[in-house]
Scaffold this motif. Structure first.
Motif, PDB file in Angstrom:
ATOM      1  N   GLY A   1      -8.011 -26.626  -2.166  1.00 34.66           N
ATOM      2  CA  GLY A   1      -8.314 -24.743  -1.998  1.00 34.66           C
ATOM      3  C   GLY A   1      -7.315 -24.108  -2.080  1.00 34.66           C
ATOM      4  N   LYS A   2      -5.984 -24.619  -2.280  1.00 36.97           N
ATOM      5  CA  LYS A   2      -4.583 -24.445  -2.456  1.00 36.97           C
ATOM      6  C   LYS A   2      -4.457 -22.573  -3.291  1.00 36.97           C
ATOM      7  CE  LYS A   2      -2.842 -26.775  -5.480  1.00 36.97           C
ATOM      8  NZ  LYS A   2      -4.302 -28.187  -5.751  1.00 36.97           N
ATOM      9  N   THR A   3      -5.449 -22.137  -4.068  1.00 37.49           N
ATOM     10  CA  THR A   3      -5.254 -21.204  -4.906  1.00 37.49           C
ATOM     11  C   THR A   3      -6.275 -19.884  -3.653  1.00 37.49           C
ATOM     12  OG1 THR A   3      -5.551 -22.088  -6.712  1.00 37.49           O
ATOM     13  CG2 THR A   3      -6.552 -20.103  -6.733  1.00 37.49           C
ATOM     14  N   GLU A   4      -7.087 -20.311  -2.695  1.00 40.46           N
ATOM     15  CA  GLU A   4      -7.334 -20.136  -1.261  1.00 40.46           C
ATOM     16  C   GLU A   4      -6.000 -19.515  -0.844  1.00 40.46           C
ATOM     17  OE1 GLU A   4     -10.035 -18.544  -0.728  1.00 40.46           O
ATOM     18  OE2 GLU A   4     -11.139 -18.982  -2.140  1.00 40.46           O
ATOM     19  N   VAL A   5      -5.055 -19.961  -0.359  1.00 40.12           N
ATOM     20  CA  VAL A   5      -4.189 -20.043   0.553  1.00 40.12           C
ATOM     21  C   VAL A   5      -2.878 -18.762  -0.491  1.00 40.12           C
ATOM     22  CG1 VAL A   5      -1.975 -20.945   1.168  1.00 40.12           C
ATOM     23  CG2 VAL A   5      -4.542 -22.440   1.132  1.00 40.12           C
ATOM     24  N   TYR A   6      -3.416 -19.204  -1.735  1.00 35.47           N
ATOM     25  CA  TYR A   6      -2.479 -18.133  -2.223  1.00 35.47           C
ATOM     26  C   TYR A   6      -2.472 -16.945  -2.190  1.00 35.47           C
ATOM     27  CZ  TYR A   6      -0.718 -22.848  -5.176  1.00 35.47           C
ATOM     28  OH  TYR A   6      -0.835 -23.212  -5.526  1.00 35.47           O
ATOM     29  N   LEU A   7      -4.441 -16.469  -2.348  1.00 37.74           N
ATOM     30  CA  LEU A   7      -4.784 -15.522  -1.958  1.00 37.74           C
ATOM     31  C   LEU A   7      -4.293 -14.348  -1.116  1.00 37.74           C
ATOM     32  CD1 LEU A   7      -8.463 -16.137  -3.921  1.00 37.74           C
ATOM     33  CD2 LEU A   7      -6.473 -14.564  -4.612  1.00 37.74           C
ATOM     34  N   GLU A   8      -4.922 -15.709   0.243  1.00 39.06           N
ATOM     35  CA  GLU A   8      -4.090 -15.036   1.745  1.00 39.06           C
ATOM     36  C   GLU A   8      -3.567 -14.802   2.080  1.00 39.06           C
ATOM     37  OE1 GLU A   8      -7.345 -14.308   3.512  1.00 39.06           O
ATOM     38  OE2 GLU A   8      -6.030 -13.859   5.160  1.00 39.06           O
ATOM     39  N   SER A   9      -2.159 -16.011   1.462  1.00 45.13           N
ATOM     40  CA  SER A   9      -0.279 -15.485   1.746  1.00 45.13           C
ATOM     41  C   SER A   9      -0.640 -13.536   0.997  1.00 45.13           C
ATOM     42  CB  SER A   9       0.137 -16.397   1.511  1.00 45.13           C
ATOM     43  OG  SER A   9       0.099 -17.806   2.206  1.00 45.13           O
ATOM     44  N   ILE A  10      -1.187 -14.477   0.080  1.00 44.87           N
ATOM     45  CA  ILE A  10      -1.223 -12.175  -1.043  1.00 44.87           C
ATOM     46  C   ILE A  10      -1.118 -11.383   0.073  1.00 44.87           C
ATOM     47  CG2 ILE A  10      -0.659 -11.951  -3.201  1.00 44.87           C
ATOM     48  CD1 ILE A  10      -1.020 -13.964  -4.420  1.00 44.87           C
ATOM     49  N   ALA A  11      -2.635 -11.460   0.427  1.00 49.71           N
ATOM     50  CA  ALA A  11      -2.859 -10.202   1.188  1.00 49.71           C
ATOM     51  C   ALA A  11      -2.145 -10.159   2.651  1.00 49.71           C
ATOM     52  CB  ALA A  11      -4.196 -10.499   1.355  1.00 49.71           C
ATOM     53  N   LYS A  12      -1.217 -10.622   3.019  1.00 49.94           N
ATOM     54  CA  LYS A  12      -0.140 -10.520   4.508  1.00 49.94           C
ATOM     55  C   LYS A  12       1.005 -10.253   3.416  1.00 49.94           C
ATOM     56  CE  LYS A  12      -2.177 -13.060   7.667  1.00 49.94           C
ATOM     57  NZ  LYS A  12      -3.366 -12.823   6.804  1.00 49.94           N
ATOM     58  N   CYS A  13       0.796  -9.967   2.572  1.00 49.37           N
ATOM     59  CA  CYS A  13       2.131  -9.874   1.526  1.00 49.37           C
ATOM     60  C   CYS A  13       1.913  -8.247   1.470  1.00 49.37           C
ATOM     61  CB  CYS A  13       2.975 -10.733   0.191  1.00 49.37           C
ATOM     62  SG  CYS A  13       3.817 -10.438  -0.110  1.00 49.37           S
ATOM     63  N   LEU A  14       0.671  -7.863   0.788  1.00 49.05           N
ATOM     64  CA  LEU A  14       1.173  -7.142   0.837  1.00 49.05           C
ATOM     65  C   LEU A  14       0.555  -6.185   2.005  1.00 49.05           C
ATOM     66  CD1 LEU A  14      -1.725  -6.992  -2.465  1.00 49.05           C
ATOM     67  CD2 LEU A  14       0.196  -7.083  -2.674  1.00 49.05           C
ATOM     68  N   GLU A  15       0.263  -6.851   3.345  1.00 48.80           N
ATOM     69  CA  GLU A  15      -0.012  -5.044   4.594  1.00 48.80           C
ATOM     70  C   GLU A  15       0.975  -5.796   4.792  1.00 48.80           C
ATOM     71  OE1 GLU A  15      -1.792  -8.284   7.416  1.00 48.80           O
ATOM     72  OE2 GLU A  15      -3.589  -7.979   6.430  1.00 48.80           O
ATOM     73  N   MET A  16       2.752  -6.299   4.172  1.00 48.29           N
ATOM     74  CA  MET A  16       3.751  -5.266   4.813  1.00 48.29           C
ATOM     75  C   MET A  16       4.187  -4.768   4.281  1.00 48.29           C
ATOM     76  SD  MET A  16       5.163  -9.630   5.903  1.00 48.29           S
ATOM     77  CE  MET A  16       6.670  -9.289   6.048  1.00 48.29           C
ATOM     78  N   GLY A  17       3.734  -4.660   2.811  1.00 48.66           N
ATOM     79  CA  GLY A  17       3.594  -3.524   2.107  1.00 48.66           C
ATOM     80  C   GLY A  17       4.955  -4.025   1.022  1.00 48.66           C
ATOM     81  N   LYS A  18       4.651  -5.103   0.092  1.00 47.74           N
ATOM     82  CA  LYS A  18       5.934  -6.442   0.127  1.00 47.74           C
ATOM     83  C   LYS A  18       4.615  -6.602  -1.577  1.00 47.74           C
ATOM     84  CE  LYS A  18       9.643  -7.517   2.786  1.00 47.74           C
ATOM     85  NZ  LYS A  18      10.553  -8.248   3.013  1.00 47.74           N
ATOM     86  N   GLU A  19       5.554  -6.484  -2.760  1.00 53.57           N
ATOM     87  CA  GLU A  19       4.724  -7.535  -3.405  1.00 53.57           C
ATOM     88  C   GLU A  19       4.760  -8.703  -3.849  1.00 53.57           C
ATOM     89  OE1 GLU A  19       6.840  -3.687  -5.380  1.00 53.57           O
ATOM     90  OE2 GLU A  19       7.731  -5.152  -4.855  1.00 53.57           O
ATOM     91  N   ALA A  20       3.923  -9.518  -4.238  1.00 53.07           N
ATOM     92  CA  ALA A  20       3.847 -10.723  -4.982  1.00 53.07           C
ATOM     93  C   ALA A  20       3.569 -11.015  -7.027  1.00 53.07           C
ATOM     94  CB  ALA A  20       3.262 -11.418  -4.318  1.00 53.07           C
ATOM     95  N   ILE A  21       4.356 -12.233  -6.914  1.00 51.74           N
ATOM     96  CA  ILE A  21       4.556 -12.505  -8.605  1.00 51.74           C
ATOM     97  C   ILE A  21       3.826 -14.365  -8.001  1.00 51.74           C
ATOM     98  CG2 ILE A  21       5.561 -13.715 -10.129  1.00 51.74           C
ATOM     99  CD1 ILE A  21       7.639 -11.977  -9.757  1.00 51.74           C
ATOM    100  N   VAL A  22       2.562 -14.422  -8.709  1.00 53.86           N
ATOM    101  CA  VAL A  22       2.019 -15.448  -9.117  1.00 53.86           C
ATOM    102  C   VAL A  22       1.177 -16.221 -11.038  1.00 53.86           C
ATOM    103  CG1 VAL A  22      -0.362 -16.337  -8.823  1.00 53.86           C
ATOM    104  CG2 VAL A  22      -0.092 -15.186  -7.556  1.00 53.86           C
ATOM    105  N   LEU A  23       2.899 -17.164 -10.511  1.00 58.69           N
ATOM    106  CA  LEU A  23       2.799 -18.486 -12.234  1.00 58.69           C
ATOM    107  C   LEU A  23       1.932 -19.040 -11.979  1.00 58.69           C
ATOM    108  CD1 LEU A  23       7.209 -18.191 -12.442  1.00 58.69           C
ATOM    109  CD2 LEU A  23       5.586 -16.586 -12.489  1.00 58.69           C
TER     110      LEU A  23
END
Ligand code: ADP
Ligand code: ZN
Ligand code: ZN
Length: 809
Positions: free
Chosen positions: A304-326
Motif C-alpha cells: 500500500g505504498k502508492t496509497e501512502v504517496y497519494l495521501e501525502s501528496i494531498a496533505k502537501c497540496l493542502e499546505m499550498g505546496k507542490e509535489a514531484i513523484v518519480l
C-alpha cells in the motif's frame, strides 16, 4: 546592470562566465535563469544568465542581444542546482543547466506576438506606437524576429507592451509535432434555419439531413473526426453543408494532452490500515515542520505504498505546496498515471520519454506557469521547475535507471535530496528492496525509516521454490526447464491461468560457471565474477585486469561441464514452443519493444489474455499487476549473479524479490519458481525468505571488506578512441598523474580494457578510483578533466567521468 552569462562553447574553460551589459529596457525582463542570445566572437550564441550585478571589472562590454523567453525557463534555485551538479558529477555547468529543460527549448524556438483586448483598448491612447499595434492586429499573429526587422529599434516598446499586457507573447516550438491542429465543425446558421433545411432537403440528401440533425443536438463545435465516426460517413456531406453556409469548419490548435480523451475514474479513497495511518502520520508531521527531512519507506510489494504517496501528496497540496513523484520509466504505465490523475485530476502533469518533444514542452510549461501542482514522471522530472516544493517522492528508489548514463551523469536520488534541502521539503524514497546506499543512510539515522512489512488485506506473499539446477543435470535433465517449472507451466496451461517467465540478460558478457557444482570464477582481488574472452580464451576481471586461462575443468569439483552463460529470450521462446506445443508466448525484450508504444501494446495483449506466457528481460519484473498471473518463473537466477559488477548480489536479491511480487496479487494464489546453480548463495536464500535486513548486513560486510559503496565512493574514468595506442597511453598517463596528486588513501584500479572493449569502432579503456571522504578529490579531478578536454579533440580521444557509477561497462 551587468549579466553573468554561461555560454555554449566547449573549448573555453568549461565553467567560465562572461559579463554582458544589460540594456535598460531589459531590466525588468531579465532574471537569473533567463535564456539569452549574446554576441560571442563573430557569432550569436545561446546562453543562460547565472548572475546579475551592478558592477563589473571589465570595460567595453558587449550588450545582451535578446532575452529569449518571456518567463525565464530556469529558476534561481535550479541555477544553483546546476552549479551543484557540475561540481558533484564533474560536468560543464552548461550541460547541467541544459539537462533540466525540455529538449524543445534546447533547439529552435520562436515567439509570436498578438494584440490582447487590453491592447486594443489602449490603441487610441498610443499615438506613436499605434502603428505597430495596428500592424500586428491586422496580421493577428506576428513572428518576433519579423517584427524587429519591420520596426528596428522598437524592441524596448515591444517589451514594455508585453509587460503591460497589451501584447501577448507565445513561445512556439518549431518542431513538426508541436502544431497539432484539429478540424472542428460548428453551426453557421441558427437552429431554426437548420431545422427548416432538414425539412426541405430532398430524399437523396439523407446523409446531409443526418449531419444537421446531429449538429442540432450538440451545443459546442465538435471535431470533424468525431462527427464522421459517430455517423459513419465521409467528409463530402459535411463539405456540402459548409458550402451552403449552414455549417462552418475551423482549425483549432489541439492541446497535446497525452491523456486527453481518457476519463479518469474518480478514485475512491481506501480505508487505511493501521500501518498506513502511522506512516502517513509521520510524513504529515514532517511536512508540517517545513524543514528538510528524508524518509525511506520500506514496504513489500502490495503493502500500500502508492496509497501512502497519494495521501501525502494531498496533505502537501493542502499546505499550498507542490509535489514531484518519480517513477521508473517502465513502471510509468497508464494504470499508474490513472491513480494520480484520478485523485488529483487537472492538477497533475505527466512527463515521460514516450511523449513527443512538443507534448513534453506543453507539460513542462504547465509546470513552469504554475498551472499544475503535481508532476509524475521518470528521472528527469526531478527538474520540474516548481518554486514551492513540499514533497519529492521516489518510487522504486533502488532502480538503476534513476542514474543518467550520459553526461551529466546525475543520480535522481541525490538531486532529490539536494532540491528537498533547498526547499525545506520532504524527500520520500519508497521500495520493497531499498538500495544499499539508502538503507545504509536509514540505518545510521541520516534518513528516517518507515516500514510496511505486510501486504494489504494480509494477502500472503507467494510460495517461493528454489530449484537446484545442478541436481537436474545430475538426474539427466539437460533442458533449460527444471521438472518443477515444467510441471508448473503444464498446470497453468491446463487451468488457463497466465504466467510470467523471466530471464535476465542485460549487457553482453558471458561468465564462466560450472554446471555440476555452480562454481563461478571470481577475481581474487575484487569479489566479482570473471568474464570470458573468446578471442584469447581467458577469464578476466574488469575492475583490476587480473586474468587467468580459461579452465578446462572446474577448479572446485573437477567437472568438465564448464559453461559460458548468456542465453537469450529468443532461445527460451523456441524451447518453450518445443516443450509445450501450442503455448502462446508474448516476448518482451529490447528487440520487440523498440518501437514507440509497442511496450504498452504487448502488455495490453497479455492482459487481454492473448498469451499464456509473458517472457522477458528485467523490464517485465517491475510494477506490473496482472490478476490472472499465478506463476512466476526465473529461468536462471545466476545470470545476474554472474555479472561482473560488485552490485551483482544486490541486483539478484532485488530482482528475485520484485519478480516474486508479481504473482498472486489478487484472488488467485501465486507460486514462484527460481532456477539456479547456486541455491546456497545468500542473495538467493534470503530473497526466498524475504529477509531484507539479513541480506543487508551480509552484503554490507562484503562491501566493507572489498571497499565498495556505501563505505567507499567510486569514480569511473573511461577513455574511448579509435586509436588503441593513444587510448592506452592516455589512460596510463592519467593514472600516473592521479597517483601523483591524490593522497595515498585513495585507491586506483586499472587501467584495463572496459567490459565492452569496443563500441562503434572506438576502443575503451577504464580505470576506477575508490576513496572514502577526501573532500579535495572532486575539485582536483574536475580540473584535470577540464584540462584533458581542452587538450584533446573528442574525435581523437574522449574521457568520460562517471561519479558514483551504476554500471561499470
Ligand atoms: P504498493 O505501492 O506498495 O505495491 P499499492 O498502494 O499499489 O501497494 O497497494 C496494493 C493494492 O492494495 C492496490 O490495489 C491498492 O488499491 C490496494 N490497497 C492499498 N491500501 C489499501 C487499503 N488500506 N485498503 C484496501 N486496499 C488497499
Ligand atoms: Zn564444479
Ligand atoms: Zn579484480
Amino acid at each position: 546592470m551587468y549579466a553573468q552569462v554561461i555560454v555554449d562553447v566547449p573549448n573555453v574553460d568549461a565553467d567560465r562566465t562572461f559579463d554582458y551589459q544589460v540594456p535598460a529596457f531589459m531590466f525588468s525582463w531579465i532574471a537569473v535563469g533567463s535564456r539569452v542570445s549574446v554576441p560571442f566572437g563573430h557569432r550569436m550564441l545561446q546562453g543562460y544568465v547565472v548572475g546579475l550585478s551592478k558592477h563589473t571589472e571589465i570595460t567595453q562590454l558587449k550588450e545582451i542581444h535578446e532575452v529569449l523567453d518571456v518567463t525565464p525557463p530556469l529558476t534561481e534555485e535550479l541555477v544553483s542546482l546546476g552549479y551543484w551538479i557540475s561540481r558533484k558529477y564533474i560536468c560543464r555547468l552548461y550541460s547541467a543547466l541544459q539537462v533540466m529543460l525540455p529538449a524543445a527549448l534546447r533547439s529552435s524556438y520562436k515567439k509570436e506576438l498578438s494584440v490582447t483586448p487590453d491592447g486594443k483598448n489602449k490603441l487610441a491612447f498610443l499615438p506613436d506606437e499605434q502603428r505597430i499595434l495596428e500592424w500586428i492586429l491586422k496580421r493577428e499573429k506576428v513572428d518576433w524576429d519579423q517584427l524587429l526587422k519591420e520596426f528596428p529599434g522598437q524592441q524596448p516598446f515591444l517589451i514594455h507592451a508585453i509587460r503591460q499586457g497589451w501584447l501577448s507573447c507565445e513561445q512556439v516550438v518549431r518542431d513538426r509535432v508541436t502544431r497539432k491542429t484539429l478540424l472542428y465543425v460548428k453551426k453557421a446558421a441558427s437552429d431554426e434555419i437548420l431545422s427548416e433545411t432538414i425539412a426541405s432537403l430532398p430524399k437523396q440528401a439523407q446523409r446531409q439531413k443526418e449531419v444537421l440533425t446531429f449538429m442540432l443536438e450538440v451545443s459546442r463545435p465538435i471535431p470533424l473526426k468525431t462527427l464522421l465516426s459517430e455517423l459513419d460517413l465521409s467528409s463530402s456531406s459535411v463539405k456540402a453543408l459548409v458550402d451552403k453556409g449552414l455549417l462552418d469548419m475551423e482549425e483549432v490548435e489541439e492541446r497535446r494532452d497525452p491523456y486527453a480523451g481518457r476519463s479518469f475514474s474518480e478514485q475512491r479513497k481506501v480505508q487505511f490500515t493501521e500501518t498506513q495511518l502511522e506512516v502517513i502520520g509521520e510524513i504529515q508531521e514532517a511536512l508540517m515542520q517545513e524543514q528538510h527531512f528524508a524518509f525511506l519507506l520500506h514496504g513489500v510489494t502490495g503493502s500500500g505504498k502508492t496509497e501512502v504517496y497519494l495521501e501525502s501528496i494531498a496533505k502537501c497540496l493542502e499546505m499550498g505546496k507542490e509535489a514531484i513523484v518519480l517513477v521508473p520509466e517502465i513502471s510509468l504505465t497508464p494504470q499508474m498515471v490513472d491513480r494520480f490523475k484520478g485523485r488529483f485530476g487537472e492538477r497533475v502533469a505527466v512527463l515521460h520519454s514516450r511523449l513527443s518533444q512538443g507534448e513534453r514542452y506543453d507539460e513542462w510549461k504547465r509546470i513552469r506557469e504554475g498551472e499544475v501542482q503535481v508532476v509524475v514522471g521518470a528521472r528527469s522530472a526531478i527538474f520540474a521547475p516548481f518554486t514551492n516544493l513540499g514533497l519529492i517522492i521516489m518510487d522504486e528508489e533502488h532502480e538503476g535507471s534513476y542514474k543518467q548514463e550520459e553526461t551529466p551523469r546525475y543520480h535522481a536520488r541525490d538531486v532529490a535530496l539536494q532540491r528537498a534541502t533547498s526547499h525545506q521539503a520532504i524527500a520520500l524514497f519508497g521500495s520493497a528492496t531499498p538500495a544499499m546506499e539508502t538503507f545504509y543512510m536509514a540505518s545510521n539515522g541520516q534518513v528516517g525509516l518507515l516500514s510496511m512489512p505486510n501486504r494489504v488485506g494480509s494477502r500472503p506473499l507467494p510460495a517461493v521454490e528454489i530449484v537446484d539446477m545442478r541436481e537436474e543435470l545430475r538426474d539427466g535433465n539437460r533442458t533449460m526447464f527444471s521438472r518443477a517449472l515444467s510441471n508448473a507451466i503444464t498446470e497453468r496451461l491446463g487451468r488457463e491461468e497466465q504466467m510470467v517467465l523471466f530471464l535476465n540478460r542485460r549487457g553482453f558478457s558471458t561468465f564462466v560457471m560450472c554446471r555440476s557444482c555452480g562454481h563461478s570464477l571470481q577475481c581474487p582481488h575484487c569479489d566479482i565474477s570473471l568474464t570470458y574472452h573468446r578471442t584469447n580464451q581467458t577469464a578476466r576481471c574488469h575492475y583490476c585486469g587480473y586474468a587467468e586461462r580459461e579452465p578446462e575443468q572446474c577448479p572446485e569439483c573437477g567437472s568438465s561441464h564448464i559453461r559460458y552463460f548468456g542465453t537469450g529470450t529468443q532461445k527460451v521462446e523456441e524451447e518453450l514452443s518445443k516443450h509445450f506445443p501450442g503455448i502462446r508466448v508474448i516476448r518482451m525484450d529490447v528487440d520487440t519493444t523498440s518501437q514507440k508504444g509497442s511496450h504498452e501494446k504487448l502488455l495490453t495483449m497479455f492482459r487481454q489474455g492473448q498469451g499464456d506466457v509473458l517472457l522477458g528481460t528485467q523490464m517485465i519484473a517491475k510494477g506490473l499487476d496482472f490478476p490472472k498471473v499465478t506463476l512466476v518463473g526465473v529461468i536462471a537466477a545466476d545470470t545476474i549473479l554472474g555479472m561482473p559488477d560488485f552490485r551483482a548480489a544486490e541486483r539478484t536479491y532485488q530482482l528475485l524479490t520484485q519478480v516474486g511480487g508479481r504473482a498472486g496479487r489478487h484472488q488467485l494464489p501465486g507460486e514462484v519458481v527460481i532456477q539456479t546453480y547456486t541455491p546456497e548463495h545468500y542473495s538467493i536464500e534470503l530473497a526466498k525468505s524475504q529477509k531484507f535486513e539479513s541480506f543487508f548486513s551480509m552484503e554490507l560486510k562484503h562491501r566493507f571488506e572489498k571497499g565498495y559503496p556505501p563505505y567507499f565512493k567510486l569514480i569511473l574514468f573511461t577513455f574511448t578512441s579509435a586509436n588503441v595506442p593513444l587510448a592506452v597511453k592516455s589512460a596510463d598517463e592519467w593514472v600516473k598523474k592521479l597517483r601523483h596528486i591524490l593522497p595515498t588513501s585513495v585507491y586506483l584500479l586499472g587501467p584495463v580494457a572496459s567490459p565492452i572493449p569496443r563500441i562503434k569502432d572506438r576502443y575503451r579503456f577504464q580505470c576506477m578510483l575508490k576513496y572514502r571522504d577526501e573532500p579535495e578529490v572532486l575539485p582536483f579531478i574536475k580540473e584535470m578533466a577540464e584540462s584533458f578536454a581542452s587538450k584533446h579533440k573528442p574525435e581523437d580521444i574522449q574521457l568520460t567521468v562517471d561519479v558514483d557509477p551504476q554500471m561499470l561497462m
